[in-house]
Design an enzyme around this catalytic site. Sequence first.
Site, PDB file in Angstrom:
ATOM      1  N   SER A 108      -9.552   1.887   3.161  1.00 48.01           N
ATOM      2  CA  SER A 108      -8.697   2.625   2.260  1.00 48.01           C
ATOM      3  C   SER A 108      -7.673   1.775   1.513  1.00 48.01           C
ATOM      4  CB  SER A 108      -7.959   3.713   3.037  1.00 48.01           C
ATOM      5  OG  SER A 108      -7.121   3.126   4.020  1.00 48.01           O
ATOM      6  N   SER A 116      -9.648  -0.498   7.388  1.00 53.25           N
ATOM      7  CA  SER A 116      -9.127  -0.375   6.022  1.00 53.25           C
ATOM      8  C   SER A 116      -8.440  -1.598   5.442  1.00 53.25           C
ATOM      9  CB  SER A 116      -8.176   0.812   5.935  1.00 53.25           C
ATOM     10  OG  SER A 116      -8.915   1.990   5.799  1.00 53.25           O
ATOM     11  N   LYS A 164       0.841  -1.204   0.000  1.00 54.25           N
ATOM     12  CA  LYS A 164       0.000   0.000   0.000  1.00 54.25           C
ATOM     13  C   LYS A 164       0.871   1.247   0.000  1.00 54.25           C
ATOM     14  CE  LYS A 164      -3.799   2.077   2.698  1.00 54.25           C
ATOM     15  NZ  LYS A 164      -4.607   1.955   3.935  1.00 54.25           N
TER      16      LYS A 164
END
Length: 492
Positions: free
Chosen positions: A161, A185, A86
Amino acid sequence: MDLYDLTLHQARALLDAGEISAVELTQAVLDRILSVDNAVKAYLTLTPEAALEQARAADAARVGAGLAPAPEGQAMPLRGIPIAVKDIICTAGIPTTCGSRILEDFIPPYDATVVARLKAAGAVILGKTNTDEFAMGSSTENSAFFPTHNPWDLDRVPGGSSGGSAAAVAAGECLGALGTDTGGSVRQPAAFCGIVGLKPTYGRVSRYGLIAFASSLDQVGVLTRDVTDAAILLNVIAGHDPLDSTSLDAPVPDATAALTGDIRGMRVGVPREYFVPGMQPEVEAAVRAALEKLADLGAEIVEVSLPHTDYALPVYYLIAPAEASANLARYDGVRYGLRILGNSLEDTYKQTRGRGFGPEVKRRIMLGTYALSAGYYDAYYLKAQKVRTLIKGDFDRAFEQVDVIVAPTSPTTAFRIGEKTDDPIQMYLSDIFTLSVNLAGICGINIPCGFDAQGLPIGMQIMGPALGEMTILRVAYAYEQATDWHTRRPPI
Ligand code: GLN
Protein backbone atom coordinates in the site's frame (compact mmCIF):
# COMPACT_ATOMS: atom_id res chain seq x y z
CA MET A 1 23.43 13.92 -12.43
CA ASP A 2 20.30 15.87 -11.54
CA LEU A 3 20.01 16.89 -7.92
CA TYR A 4 16.69 15.06 -7.54
CA ASP A 5 18.42 11.80 -8.51
CA LEU A 6 20.99 11.92 -5.74
CA THR A 7 20.95 9.36 -2.98
CA LEU A 8 20.46 10.74 0.48
CA HIS A 9 24.10 10.13 1.41
CA GLN A 10 25.37 11.77 -1.80
CA ALA A 11 23.20 14.81 -1.07
CA ARG A 12 24.50 14.83 2.52
CA ALA A 13 28.09 15.00 1.31
CA LEU A 14 27.34 17.80 -1.19
CA LEU A 15 25.41 19.80 1.42
CA ASP A 16 28.12 19.40 4.03
CA ALA A 17 30.80 20.44 1.55
CA GLY A 18 28.80 23.51 0.58
CA GLU A 19 28.56 22.44 -3.05
CA ILE A 20 24.77 22.68 -2.98
CA SER A 21 22.32 24.36 -0.64
CA ALA A 22 19.28 22.78 0.95
CA VAL A 23 17.08 25.30 -0.86
CA GLU A 24 18.61 24.36 -4.24
CA LEU A 25 18.12 20.68 -3.51
CA THR A 26 14.55 21.13 -2.28
CA GLN A 27 13.69 23.34 -5.23
CA ALA A 28 15.10 20.76 -7.65
CA VAL A 29 12.92 18.07 -6.11
CA LEU A 30 9.83 20.33 -6.10
CA ASP A 31 10.46 21.12 -9.79
CA ARG A 32 10.76 17.42 -10.50
CA ILE A 33 7.44 16.80 -8.74
CA LEU A 34 5.88 19.54 -10.85
CA SER A 35 7.13 17.94 -14.05
CA VAL A 36 6.32 14.26 -13.37
CA ASP A 37 3.66 13.97 -10.68
CA ASN A 38 0.83 14.69 -13.13
CA ALA A 39 1.69 11.31 -14.59
CA VAL A 40 2.90 9.40 -11.49
CA LYS A 41 0.43 10.79 -8.95
CA ALA A 42 2.50 9.84 -5.95
CA TYR A 43 1.42 12.69 -3.69
CA LEU A 44 -1.92 13.39 -2.03
CA THR A 45 -0.72 16.59 -0.34
CA LEU A 46 2.28 18.76 -1.11
CA THR A 47 3.67 21.29 1.36
CA PRO A 48 6.15 23.27 -0.76
CA GLU A 49 6.17 26.45 1.36
CA ALA A 50 6.85 24.56 4.57
CA ALA A 51 9.48 22.49 2.78
CA LEU A 52 11.32 25.56 1.50
CA GLU A 53 11.06 27.09 4.96
CA GLN A 54 12.71 23.99 6.48
CA ALA A 55 15.34 24.09 3.74
CA ARG A 56 16.10 27.74 4.52
CA ALA A 57 16.43 26.84 8.20
CA ALA A 58 18.98 24.18 7.24
CA ASP A 59 20.88 26.68 5.11
CA ALA A 60 20.83 29.21 7.95
CA ALA A 61 23.11 26.82 9.83
CA ARG A 62 25.85 27.40 7.27
CA VAL A 63 29.27 28.52 8.30
CA GLY A 64 31.39 29.60 5.38
CA ALA A 65 30.64 27.25 2.52
CA GLY A 66 29.26 24.15 4.25
CA LEU A 67 26.73 23.34 6.93
CA ALA A 68 27.89 23.75 10.51
CA PRO A 69 28.16 20.55 12.49
CA ALA A 70 24.90 19.68 14.26
CA PRO A 71 24.53 21.15 17.74
CA GLU A 72 26.29 19.20 20.48
CA GLY A 73 24.37 16.06 21.40
CA GLN A 74 21.97 16.33 18.46
CA ALA A 75 22.41 14.16 15.38
CA MET A 76 21.05 15.86 12.27
CA PRO A 77 21.82 13.39 9.48
CA LEU A 78 18.84 14.61 7.46
CA ARG A 79 19.47 18.33 7.70
CA GLY A 80 18.29 19.80 4.40
CA ILE A 81 17.20 16.44 2.90
CA PRO A 82 13.74 16.29 1.23
CA ILE A 83 11.66 13.37 2.51
CA ALA A 84 8.07 12.20 1.84
CA VAL A 85 5.69 10.63 4.36
CA LYS A 86 2.95 8.09 3.67
CA ASP A 87 -0.45 9.61 4.30
CA ILE A 88 -1.32 7.21 7.11
CA ILE A 89 1.25 8.78 9.43
CA CYS A 90 0.09 11.82 11.40
CA THR A 91 1.60 15.20 10.57
CA ALA A 92 0.64 18.17 12.75
CA GLY A 93 -1.32 20.75 10.76
CA ILE A 94 -1.11 18.77 7.51
CA PRO A 95 -4.01 16.62 6.26
CA THR A 96 -3.65 12.91 6.97
CA THR A 97 -6.29 11.03 5.00
CA CYS A 98 -5.22 7.37 5.02
CA GLY A 99 -6.36 7.44 1.39
CA SER A 100 -9.94 7.49 2.70
CA ARG A 101 -12.96 9.74 2.29
CA ILE A 102 -13.70 9.21 5.96
CA LEU A 103 -10.55 11.16 6.92
CA GLU A 104 -10.51 13.47 3.88
CA ASP A 105 -10.63 16.60 6.05
CA PHE A 106 -8.71 15.29 9.05
CA ILE A 107 -5.81 17.49 10.16
CA PRO A 108 -3.95 15.89 13.07
CA PRO A 109 -3.08 18.15 16.00
CA TYR A 110 0.21 16.31 16.58
CA ASP A 111 3.11 14.62 14.80
CA ALA A 112 3.69 10.89 14.84
CA THR A 113 6.88 10.05 16.72
CA VAL A 114 8.57 9.08 13.44
CA VAL A 115 7.72 12.46 11.93
CA ALA A 116 8.93 14.29 15.05
CA ARG A 117 12.18 12.34 14.72
CA LEU A 118 12.55 13.24 11.03
CA LYS A 119 12.09 16.88 11.91
CA ALA A 120 14.54 16.71 14.82
CA ALA A 121 17.07 15.19 12.41
CA GLY A 122 16.63 18.22 10.15
CA ALA A 123 14.57 16.65 7.35
CA VAL A 124 12.67 18.77 4.84
CA ILE A 125 9.18 17.29 4.64
CA LEU A 126 7.71 17.56 1.14
CA GLY A 127 4.23 16.20 1.69
CA LYS A 128 2.09 13.11 2.03
CA THR A 129 2.07 10.18 -0.34
CA ASN A 130 -0.77 8.13 -1.72
CA THR A 131 -1.79 4.83 -0.15
CA ASP A 132 -4.41 2.17 -0.44
CA GLU A 133 -7.25 3.13 1.88
CA PHE A 134 -6.08 2.45 5.46
CA ALA A 135 -3.11 0.61 3.89
CA MET A 136 -5.38 -2.23 2.75
CA GLY A 137 -4.11 -3.28 -0.63
CA SER A 138 -1.14 -4.17 -2.80
CA SER A 139 -1.45 -1.72 -5.68
CA THR A 140 -2.50 1.73 -4.37
CA GLU A 141 -5.64 1.30 -6.49
CA ASN A 142 -7.70 1.20 -3.28
CA SER A 143 -6.92 4.86 -2.59
CA ALA A 144 -10.23 6.73 -2.48
CA PHE A 145 -8.64 9.56 -4.48
CA PHE A 146 -6.72 8.14 -7.44
CA PRO A 147 -4.30 5.33 -8.24
CA THR A 148 -0.57 5.96 -8.35
CA HIS A 149 1.33 4.92 -11.48
CA ASN A 150 4.59 2.98 -11.65
CA PRO A 151 7.37 5.27 -12.94
CA TRP A 152 8.88 2.33 -14.88
CA ASP A 153 5.64 1.86 -16.84
CA LEU A 154 2.78 4.27 -16.24
CA ASP A 155 0.18 1.64 -17.19
CA ARG A 156 1.25 -0.45 -14.22
CA VAL A 157 0.75 -0.25 -10.47
CA PRO A 158 3.59 0.80 -8.18
CA GLY A 159 2.57 -1.89 -5.68
CA GLY A 160 1.06 -1.03 -2.36
CA SER A 161 0.00 0.00 0.00
CA SER A 162 2.96 2.41 0.26
CA GLY A 163 2.83 2.85 -3.53
CA GLY A 164 2.96 6.65 -3.37
CA SER A 165 6.15 6.57 -1.32
CA ALA A 166 7.77 3.93 -3.54
CA ALA A 167 6.87 5.72 -6.78
CA ALA A 168 8.06 9.05 -5.37
CA VAL A 169 11.47 7.61 -4.45
CA ALA A 170 11.83 5.85 -7.81
CA ALA A 171 10.78 8.90 -9.85
CA GLY A 172 13.04 11.41 -8.09
CA GLU A 173 10.15 13.11 -6.28
CA CYS A 174 11.90 12.84 -2.89
CA LEU A 175 15.22 11.47 -1.65
CA GLY A 176 13.64 8.94 0.72
CA ALA A 177 10.26 8.19 2.21
CA LEU A 178 8.45 6.61 5.12
CA GLY A 179 5.95 3.85 4.48
CA THR A 180 4.19 1.27 6.60
CA ASP A 181 4.26 -2.49 6.32
CA THR A 182 1.51 -4.66 7.80
CA GLY A 183 1.86 -7.55 5.36
CA GLY A 184 4.35 -6.32 2.78
CA SER A 185 3.40 -2.73 2.08
CA VAL A 186 6.97 -1.41 2.18
CA ARG A 187 8.80 -4.36 0.61
CA GLN A 188 6.39 -5.18 -2.23
CA PRO A 189 6.09 -1.62 -3.66
CA ALA A 190 9.87 -1.26 -3.28
CA ALA A 191 10.23 -4.41 -5.41
CA PHE A 192 7.77 -3.13 -8.04
CA CYS A 193 9.53 0.25 -8.23
CA GLY A 194 13.13 -1.02 -8.18
CA ILE A 195 14.19 0.54 -4.88
CA VAL A 196 15.14 -0.47 -1.34
CA GLY A 197 12.37 -1.02 1.22
CA LEU A 198 13.10 -1.98 4.82
CA LYS A 199 10.50 -3.30 7.25
CA PRO A 200 12.02 -3.23 10.73
CA THR A 201 11.25 -5.71 13.50
CA TYR A 202 7.86 -5.21 15.17
CA GLY A 203 8.50 -2.76 18.02
CA ARG A 204 11.79 -1.41 16.62
CA VAL A 205 10.04 1.76 15.45
CA SER A 206 7.31 3.64 17.29
CA ARG A 207 3.74 3.35 16.03
CA TYR A 208 2.62 6.44 17.94
CA GLY A 209 0.75 8.58 15.42
CA LEU A 210 0.60 5.82 12.83
CA ILE A 211 -3.12 5.40 12.16
CA ALA A 212 -3.86 1.79 13.05
CA PHE A 213 -4.78 -0.89 10.52
CA ALA A 214 -3.77 -4.13 12.29
CA SER A 215 -1.95 -3.21 15.47
CA SER A 216 -0.07 -6.46 16.03
CA LEU A 217 1.37 -6.33 12.49
CA ASP A 218 1.80 -2.63 11.60
CA GLN A 219 5.32 -1.26 11.45
CA VAL A 220 6.80 1.90 9.94
CA GLY A 221 9.52 1.28 7.37
CA VAL A 222 11.72 3.23 4.97
CA LEU A 223 11.93 3.44 1.17
CA THR A 224 15.19 4.63 -0.37
CA ARG A 225 17.38 4.43 -3.48
CA ASP A 226 20.07 2.38 -1.81
CA VAL A 227 20.94 0.38 1.29
CA THR A 228 23.09 3.09 2.86
CA ASP A 229 20.14 5.47 2.74
CA ALA A 230 17.91 2.86 4.39
CA ALA A 231 20.42 2.52 7.24
CA ILE A 232 20.57 6.31 7.67
CA LEU A 233 16.78 6.66 7.82
CA LEU A 234 16.43 3.66 10.14
CA ASN A 235 18.90 5.27 12.55
CA VAL A 236 16.64 8.31 12.71
CA ILE A 237 13.32 6.57 13.34
CA ALA A 238 14.32 3.49 15.39
CA GLY A 239 14.22 3.29 19.14
CA HIS A 240 12.06 3.09 22.19
CA ASP A 241 9.12 5.46 22.56
CA PRO A 242 7.25 5.70 25.86
CA LEU A 243 4.18 6.77 23.83
CA ASP A 244 3.95 3.31 22.18
CA SER A 245 3.64 0.50 24.70
CA THR A 246 4.69 -2.09 22.10
CA SER A 247 7.89 -0.27 21.17
CA LEU A 248 10.95 -2.19 22.28
CA ASP A 249 13.19 -0.81 24.96
CA ALA A 250 16.32 -2.22 23.36
CA PRO A 251 19.58 -0.50 22.38
CA VAL A 252 19.68 0.81 18.80
CA PRO A 253 23.01 0.07 17.13
CA ASP A 254 24.25 2.43 14.41
CA ALA A 255 22.85 0.74 11.29
CA THR A 256 25.53 2.21 9.04
CA ALA A 257 28.09 0.10 10.95
CA ALA A 258 26.52 -2.93 9.23
CA LEU A 259 27.66 -1.69 5.82
CA THR A 260 30.98 -3.49 5.73
CA GLY A 261 30.62 -5.25 2.39
CA ASP A 262 31.92 -8.44 3.98
CA ILE A 263 29.62 -11.45 4.20
CA ARG A 264 32.24 -14.20 4.14
CA GLY A 265 31.15 -17.15 6.23
CA MET A 266 27.58 -15.93 6.65
CA ARG A 267 24.86 -18.52 6.24
CA VAL A 268 22.04 -17.68 3.82
CA GLY A 269 18.90 -19.81 3.97
CA VAL A 270 16.77 -20.50 0.91
CA PRO A 271 13.25 -21.59 1.90
CA ARG A 272 12.04 -24.31 -0.41
CA GLU A 273 8.41 -23.24 0.13
CA TYR A 274 9.11 -19.84 -1.47
CA PHE A 275 10.01 -21.14 -4.90
CA VAL A 276 6.61 -22.26 -6.08
CA PRO A 277 5.15 -23.11 -9.44
CA GLY A 278 3.13 -20.21 -10.79
CA MET A 279 5.64 -17.52 -10.00
CA GLN A 280 7.03 -15.51 -12.89
CA PRO A 281 10.06 -17.49 -14.17
CA GLU A 282 12.14 -14.34 -14.57
CA VAL A 283 11.64 -13.54 -10.88
CA GLU A 284 12.85 -16.97 -9.83
CA ALA A 285 15.82 -16.76 -12.22
CA ALA A 286 16.87 -13.33 -10.94
CA VAL A 287 16.69 -14.38 -7.29
CA ARG A 288 18.61 -17.60 -7.99
CA ALA A 289 21.29 -15.60 -9.79
CA ALA A 290 21.45 -13.25 -6.80
CA LEU A 291 21.97 -16.24 -4.51
CA GLU A 292 24.91 -17.28 -6.67
CA LYS A 293 26.30 -13.80 -6.31
CA LEU A 294 26.02 -14.08 -2.52
CA ALA A 295 27.88 -17.40 -2.73
CA ASP A 296 30.61 -15.72 -4.83
CA LEU A 297 30.91 -13.14 -2.08
CA GLY A 298 31.68 -15.91 0.39
CA ALA A 299 28.29 -16.72 1.90
CA GLU A 300 27.22 -20.29 2.39
CA ILE A 301 23.85 -21.07 0.80
CA VAL A 302 21.73 -23.54 2.77
CA GLU A 303 18.29 -24.90 1.98
CA VAL A 304 15.81 -24.37 4.81
CA SER A 305 12.17 -25.21 5.32
CA LEU A 306 9.38 -23.00 6.63
CA PRO A 307 6.72 -25.70 6.65
CA HIS A 308 3.72 -23.56 7.68
CA THR A 309 4.19 -21.07 4.84
CA ASP A 310 0.96 -22.20 3.16
CA TYR A 311 -1.04 -20.97 6.13
CA ALA A 312 0.36 -17.44 6.13
CA LEU A 313 -2.20 -16.04 3.72
CA PRO A 314 -5.33 -17.43 5.45
CA VAL A 315 -3.93 -16.58 8.90
CA TYR A 316 -3.12 -13.03 7.83
CA TYR A 317 -6.59 -12.58 6.29
CA LEU A 318 -8.19 -13.55 9.59
CA ILE A 319 -5.94 -11.61 11.98
CA ALA A 320 -5.47 -8.41 9.95
CA PRO A 321 -9.20 -7.90 9.20
CA ALA A 322 -10.13 -8.81 12.80
CA GLU A 323 -7.82 -6.14 14.14
CA ALA A 324 -8.95 -3.73 11.43
CA SER A 325 -12.61 -4.20 12.30
CA ALA A 326 -11.83 -3.25 15.91
CA ASN A 327 -9.52 -0.35 14.98
CA LEU A 328 -11.89 1.15 12.43
CA ALA A 329 -14.85 1.15 14.82
CA ARG A 330 -13.69 4.60 15.92
CA TYR A 331 -14.85 6.19 12.64
CA ASP A 332 -18.40 6.72 13.81
CA GLY A 333 -19.08 10.18 12.43
CA VAL A 334 -19.24 11.54 15.97
CA ARG A 335 -15.75 12.18 17.22
CA TYR A 336 -13.86 13.24 14.10
CA GLY A 337 -13.63 12.67 10.40
CA LEU A 338 -16.54 12.55 8.01
CA ARG A 339 -20.03 12.95 9.47
CA ILE A 340 -23.19 12.37 7.46
CA LEU A 341 -26.14 13.13 9.71
CA GLY A 342 -28.92 10.56 9.57
CA ASN A 343 -32.37 10.35 11.20
CA SER A 344 -30.99 8.70 14.30
CA LEU A 345 -27.63 7.95 15.86
CA GLU A 346 -27.59 4.52 14.25
CA ASP A 347 -28.52 5.99 10.91
CA THR A 348 -25.66 8.51 11.26
CA TYR A 349 -23.26 5.63 11.81
CA LYS A 350 -24.62 3.82 8.79
CA GLN A 351 -24.57 6.80 6.48
CA THR A 352 -21.12 7.92 7.58
CA ARG A 353 -19.47 4.53 7.39
CA GLY A 354 -21.43 3.48 4.32
CA ARG A 355 -20.25 6.47 2.32
CA GLY A 356 -16.94 7.11 4.05
CA PHE A 357 -15.32 3.70 3.52
CA GLY A 358 -14.48 2.16 0.17
CA PRO A 359 -15.28 -1.42 -0.90
CA GLU A 360 -12.03 -3.08 0.25
CA VAL A 361 -12.24 -1.53 3.71
CA LYS A 362 -15.85 -2.67 4.01
CA ARG A 363 -14.86 -6.17 2.95
CA ARG A 364 -12.17 -6.30 5.64
CA ILE A 365 -14.51 -4.97 8.34
CA MET A 366 -17.07 -7.63 7.46
CA LEU A 367 -14.49 -10.43 7.37
CA GLY A 368 -12.98 -9.28 10.65
CA THR A 369 -16.24 -8.76 12.48
CA TYR A 370 -17.35 -12.23 11.42
CA ALA A 371 -14.09 -13.83 12.57
CA LEU A 372 -14.40 -12.16 15.97
CA SER A 373 -18.09 -12.82 16.54
CA ALA A 374 -19.38 -15.13 19.27
CA GLY A 375 -19.47 -18.69 18.01
CA TYR A 376 -16.83 -18.10 15.35
CA TYR A 377 -14.07 -16.56 17.46
CA ASP A 378 -12.59 -19.92 18.54
CA ALA A 379 -12.87 -21.47 15.10
CA TYR A 380 -11.31 -18.55 13.22
CA TYR A 381 -9.53 -15.89 15.23
CA LEU A 382 -8.19 -18.09 18.01
CA LYS A 383 -7.15 -20.80 15.56
CA ALA A 384 -5.40 -18.22 13.41
CA GLN A 385 -3.46 -16.95 16.44
CA LYS A 386 -2.28 -20.49 17.15
CA VAL A 387 -1.12 -21.02 13.58
CA ARG A 388 0.61 -17.64 13.73
CA THR A 389 2.69 -19.09 16.59
CA LEU A 390 3.60 -22.06 14.40
CA ILE A 391 4.72 -19.71 11.60
CA LYS A 392 6.90 -17.83 14.06
CA GLY A 393 8.29 -21.18 15.24
CA ASP A 394 9.31 -22.01 11.64
CA PHE A 395 11.46 -18.88 11.54
CA ASP A 396 12.89 -19.47 15.03
CA ARG A 397 14.08 -22.89 13.93
CA ALA A 398 15.42 -21.67 10.60
CA PHE A 399 17.39 -18.88 12.26
CA GLU A 400 19.12 -21.47 14.43
CA GLN A 401 20.76 -22.66 11.20
CA VAL A 402 21.17 -19.51 9.12
CA ASP A 403 21.84 -15.77 9.57
CA VAL A 404 19.34 -14.58 6.95
CA ILE A 405 16.71 -16.06 4.65
CA VAL A 406 16.54 -14.97 1.01
CA ALA A 407 13.48 -15.27 -1.25
CA PRO A 408 11.63 -13.28 -3.89
CA THR A 409 9.72 -10.30 -2.50
CA SER A 410 6.76 -10.81 -4.83
CA PRO A 411 5.91 -13.67 -7.18
CA THR A 412 5.61 -11.26 -10.13
CA THR A 413 6.79 -7.87 -11.29
CA ALA A 414 4.39 -4.91 -11.37
CA PHE A 415 1.00 -5.80 -12.84
CA ARG A 416 -1.25 -3.61 -14.97
CA ILE A 417 -3.57 -1.07 -13.42
CA GLY A 418 -7.00 -2.70 -13.24
CA GLU A 419 -5.66 -6.22 -13.76
CA LYS A 420 -6.52 -7.53 -10.29
CA THR A 421 -9.11 -5.11 -8.97
CA ASP A 422 -12.03 -7.46 -9.61
CA ASP A 423 -10.42 -10.42 -7.89
CA PRO A 424 -9.44 -9.82 -4.26
CA ILE A 425 -7.81 -13.26 -3.91
CA GLN A 426 -5.46 -12.56 -6.84
CA MET A 427 -4.59 -9.24 -5.22
CA TYR A 428 -3.99 -10.90 -1.83
CA LEU A 429 -1.66 -13.45 -3.45
CA SER A 430 0.67 -10.67 -4.44
CA ASP A 431 1.87 -10.57 -0.78
CA ILE A 432 2.32 -14.29 -0.38
CA PHE A 433 6.09 -13.94 0.27
CA THR A 434 5.94 -10.94 2.59
CA LEU A 435 3.07 -11.69 5.02
CA SER A 436 4.95 -14.25 7.14
CA VAL A 437 7.57 -11.72 8.23
CA ASN A 438 4.85 -9.57 9.81
CA LEU A 439 3.11 -12.56 11.38
CA ALA A 440 6.44 -13.58 12.95
CA GLY A 441 7.27 -9.99 13.98
CA ILE A 442 10.72 -10.18 12.35
CA CYS A 443 12.48 -7.87 9.86
CA GLY A 444 12.93 -7.90 6.09
CA ILE A 445 14.33 -5.77 3.31
CA ASN A 446 13.72 -5.62 -0.43
CA ILE A 447 16.61 -4.80 -2.72
CA PRO A 448 16.63 -4.66 -6.53
CA CYS A 449 18.10 -7.77 -8.19
CA GLY A 450 17.24 -7.50 -11.87
CA PHE A 451 14.69 -6.68 -14.55
CA ASP A 452 12.22 -8.75 -16.53
CA ALA A 453 11.86 -8.75 -20.32
CA GLN A 454 9.46 -5.77 -20.13
CA GLY A 455 12.09 -3.75 -18.29
CA LEU A 456 10.28 -3.97 -14.96
CA PRO A 457 12.30 -4.23 -11.73
CA ILE A 458 12.59 -7.50 -9.81
CA GLY A 459 13.08 -7.48 -6.03
CA MET A 460 14.82 -9.87 -3.67
CA GLN A 461 13.80 -10.12 -0.04
CA ILE A 462 16.31 -10.68 2.76
CA MET A 463 14.65 -11.70 6.01
CA GLY A 464 16.30 -11.63 9.42
CA PRO A 465 15.41 -12.56 12.99
CA ALA A 466 13.89 -10.12 15.49
CA LEU A 467 16.25 -7.16 15.87
CA GLY A 468 18.34 -8.58 13.01
CA GLU A 469 18.35 -5.31 11.04
CA MET A 470 22.14 -5.13 11.16
CA THR A 471 22.43 -8.60 9.65
CA ILE A 472 20.02 -8.03 6.75
CA LEU A 473 21.55 -4.63 5.99
CA ARG A 474 25.00 -6.22 5.91
CA VAL A 475 23.95 -8.82 3.33
CA ALA A 476 21.92 -6.28 1.34
CA TYR A 477 24.83 -3.85 1.19
CA ALA A 478 27.36 -6.49 0.13
CA TYR A 479 25.06 -7.58 -2.71
CA GLU A 480 24.37 -4.00 -3.72
CA GLN A 481 28.08 -3.17 -3.88
CA ALA A 482 28.65 -6.14 -6.18
CA THR A 483 25.85 -5.19 -8.61
CA ASP A 484 24.52 -2.06 -10.28
CA TRP A 485 20.74 -2.59 -10.29
CA HIS A 486 20.28 0.15 -7.71
CA THR A 487 21.85 2.73 -10.02
CA ARG A 488 19.17 2.32 -12.72
CA ARG A 489 16.51 5.02 -12.90
CA PRO A 490 13.10 4.75 -14.55
CA PRO A 491 12.70 6.30 -18.01
CA ILE A 492 10.19 8.92 -16.88
N1 GLN B 1 -1.47 -6.10 0.86
C1 GLN B 1 -1.67 -6.48 2.23
C2 GLN B 1 -3.06 -6.11 2.64
O1 GLN B 1 -3.79 -5.72 1.81
C3 GLN B 1 -0.65 -5.82 3.11
C4 GLN B 1 -0.91 -4.37 3.29
C5 GLN B 1 0.06 -3.70 4.19
O2 GLN B 1 1.16 -4.20 4.44
N2 GLN B 1 -0.37 -2.57 4.71
O3 GLN B 1 -3.45 -6.19 3.77
